[in-house]
Design a protein around this motif. Structure first.
Motif, PDB file in Angstrom:
ATOM      1  N   GLY A   1       0.728  -1.397  -0.112  1.00  0.00           N
ATOM      2  CA  GLY A   1       0.128  -0.026   0.238  1.00  0.00           C
ATOM      3  C   GLY A   1       1.007   1.393  -0.028  1.00  0.00           C
ATOM      4  O   GLY A   1       0.319   2.209   0.060  1.00  0.00           O
ATOM      5  N   GLU A   2       2.094   1.112   0.035  1.00  0.00           N
ATOM      6  CA  GLU A   2       3.018   2.191   0.351  1.00  0.00           C
ATOM      7  C   GLU A   2       3.246   2.833  -1.343  1.00  0.00           C
ATOM      8  O   GLU A   2       3.628   1.886  -2.143  1.00  0.00           O
ATOM      9  CB  GLU A   2       4.167   2.122   0.884  1.00  0.00           C
ATOM     10  N   ILE A   3       3.326   4.215  -1.365  1.00  0.00           N
ATOM     11  CA  ILE A   3       3.992   4.692  -2.723  1.00  0.00           C
ATOM     12  C   ILE A   3       5.237   5.442  -2.607  1.00  0.00           C
ATOM     13  O   ILE A   3       5.291   6.369  -1.852  1.00  0.00           O
ATOM     14  CB  ILE A   3       2.679   5.561  -3.566  1.00  0.00           C
ATOM     15  N   VAL A   4       6.126   4.813  -3.084  1.00  0.00           N
ATOM     16  CA  VAL A   4       7.362   5.229  -2.989  1.00  0.00           C
ATOM     17  C   VAL A   4       7.804   6.031  -4.482  1.00  0.00           C
ATOM     18  O   VAL A   4       7.760   5.478  -5.777  1.00  0.00           O
ATOM     19  CB  VAL A   4       8.572   4.026  -2.845  1.00  0.00           C
ATOM     20  N   ALA A   5       8.287   7.374  -4.556  1.00  0.00           N
ATOM     21  CA  ALA A   5       8.890   7.963  -5.543  1.00  0.00           C
ATOM     22  C   ALA A   5      10.509   7.729  -5.947  1.00  0.00           C
ATOM     23  O   ALA A   5      11.242   7.690  -4.886  1.00  0.00           O
ATOM     24  CB  ALA A   5       8.715   9.557  -5.452  1.00  0.00           C
TER      25      ALA A   5
END
Length: 554
Positions: free
Chosen positions: A37-41
């Motif tokens: 569920g985490e969004i990493v850029a």
């Protein structure tokens, strides 16, 4: 891999083979994890390794590259140890990819629905009716118009922003655990970008999918990412929460990226000419369009009665949504698309409507740099030949003098001399765009028509190019007409701005005060849609729904 991690990358090394056959390391021992569920850029300049790392999460390496060492785990899968056939099995179901160019991801001869649900047939997921029902759900969740019927259209029958969301639907339909977004909003205008970002974030949050977001746009990162990994030269420079990276960066390179986000404001260049001089460029009641001519007018009218002037040494920005007529205006001025009414004057002299009717000197005076570098450069010719052609055509320069001037042109756009021996396919997108600019400079023009020339460049390089354009303007007395959907770029390089909507100029105003003095409702909508380097900006953005409905063109 920790118990709660979905992705674990350990000591990742990726190598490549250079032109000379030498092996070099482009990813140098990278480590990071991503929670469900985490969004990493992944951010950094061109060549930092962002896309290379993102593609490796699918077990994919670009031609000439290979994973040399390290491990990549995705859920229960050891991606680095899997066979290529097994990796193919998880692509689309465990991990999926949303490309930068949605247009390149779709087959123009097949209906959208058939392409969106194709992955379900490949992996024997639901039956066709179930897959279509799931696709319609995604179309609705991604805020696409007419979700029940849009799938029956062909790719050319939807806008760029809609096609970008449809490519996301294609990636999401297999319910992957991880979605890789590779610069998916770079080519979109600001109002369309807002809709696409909101749609992406909403779908990701509801589905609890993890994401990797590759971009050079820090304002976009601030809206969508939970955490940021800053890359340079294939190494991680800094890693932290989005809030910490944006507001309290620690590494000097991160600080440089943030500083480049806010370009140096443009200062008008004083000219020695008197007040009675003729404008460099005059456009008088220009109308242009596409298609067959009927009764003296084209079947598809794009520009309607456009008039403006551009003084020597000044820069004019042209802004507006996709389809507003910005690029058509540049093509009509350049003579690539002959207008059916009106005229273009340079230095007070009316130019023939068609490119083929203009003299060599008239062609030299006004050069155009196109948005799509891939299609603007001949793929079969080395850079030296591409840059040498205008030198010979306009100035008769040949032999060693031509080679010397080619090297000077490359230096002007911050490219190494050795690059002149390469083919366009061997360059990055940013390098190709700088070659386009160098080719225009080779003609020694008075006016350069710049069509979205920084849209494919990372923040640091784009800021450097803007400074380069200003320096060249001071040295060569150039003027620019700068077409862009990036309002901050326009503010940084232009003196005045034309706001276009549906082929008409709705407002002209000074670039420096555009954000505060825009009067037309459409201009105000554009200004309010420019992302801020603030993690709460998108969530707190309130726009007049009547304005959005009135100017919806996406």
């Amino acid at each position: 891999m920790t118990k709660q991690s979905l992705v674990s990358v350990r000591d990742l090394h990726i190598g490549a083979i250079t032109d000379s056959g030498r092996e070099v390391e482009i990813i140098k021992g990278v480590n990071f994890e991503i929670a469900p569920g985490e969004i990493v850029a992944l951010i950094g300049e061109s060549g930092s390794g962002k896309t290379t790392i993102a593609l490796s999460l699918m077990g994919h390496a670009r031609p000439g590259c290979s994973i040399h060492a390290g491990t990549i785990r995705l859920g229960e899968h050891d991606v680095t140890a899997m066979s290529e056939r097994r990796r193919a099995d998880i692509r689309g179901t465990e991990v999926s990819y949303v490309p930068q160019s949605a247009a390149a991801a779709f087959n123009p001869s097949k209906r959208i629905m058939d392409q969106v649900i194709e992955v379900t047939a490949i992996h024997n997921l639901p039956n066709r009716s179930g897959a279509e029902a799931r696709a319609v759900e995604l179309f609705r969740a991604l805020a696409l118009p007419s979700p029940e019927t849009i799938g029956q259209r062909y790719p050319h029958q939807v806008s760029g922003g809609q096609l970008q969301r449809l490519s996301a639907a294609m990636a999401l339909i297999g319910d992957p655990k991880l979605v890789i977004f590779d610069e998916p909003t770079t080519a979109l205008d600001v109002t369309t970008q807002i809709e696409v970002l909101r749609a992406f974030r909403s779908v990701m949050e509801k589905s609890d999918m993890a994401g990797v977001y590759v971009t050079h746009d820090l304002a976009v990162v601030a809206q969508i990412a939970d955490r940021i990994i800053v890359l340079k030269g294939g190494e991680i420079q800094e890693e932290g929460t989005t809030e910490q990276i944006v507001n309290a960066p620690r590494h000097p390179y991160t600080k440089e990226l943030l500083a480049a986000f806010d370009p140096v404001p443009h200062e008008a260049i004083a000219t020695a000419d008197g007040p009675d001089r003729a404008p460099l460029l005059e456009v008088d009641r220009l109308s242009a369009g596409y298609g067959s001519m009927r009764g003296g007018e084209p079947t598809a009218k794009i520009l309607d009665d456009i008039s403006f002037t551009l003084e020597r040494g000044r820069n004019l920005g042209v802004v507006g949504e996709s389809g507003s007529g910005k690029s058509t205006l540049a093509r009509a001025i350049a003579g690539i698309l002959p207008p059916y009414r009106g005229e273009v004057l340079v230095n007070g002299v009316a130019l023939p409507a068609s490119l083929g009717q203009r003299s060599k000197e008239q062609l030299r005076q006004a050069q155009i740099v196109f948005q799509l570098a891939d299609t603007a450069l001949n793929p079969a010719q080395p850079i030296e030949t591409i840059l040498g052609r205008p030198l010979t055509f306009y100035h008769g320069i040949k032999g060693r003098a031509r080679e010397k001037r080619v090297i000077e042109l490359l230096d002007m756009v911050q490219l190494p001399a050795a690059l002149r021996h390469r083919l366009p396919m061997e360059l990055s997108g940013g390098q190709k765009q700088r070659v386009n600019l160098a080719r225009a400079l080779g003609a020694e023009p008075q006016l350069i028509l710049c069509d979205e020339i920084t849209s494919a460049l990372d923040t640091v390089v784009a800021a450097a190019i803007l400074e380069l354009l200003k320096e060249l303007q001071r040295e060569l007395s150039l003027s620019y007409m700068f077409i862009s959907h990036d309002l901050s770029t326009v503010e940084a390089i232009c003196d005045d701005v034309l706001v276009m909507y549906k082929g008409e100029i709705v407002e002209r105003l000074p670039a420096a005060t555009m954000s505060t003095e825009a009067q037309h409702p459409y201009s105000k909508l554009l200004v309010s849609s420019v992302p801020k380097l603030d993690t709460g900006w998108l969530a707190g953005l309130e726009q007049d729904p009547e304005l959005i409905a009135r100017f919806a063109n996406r």
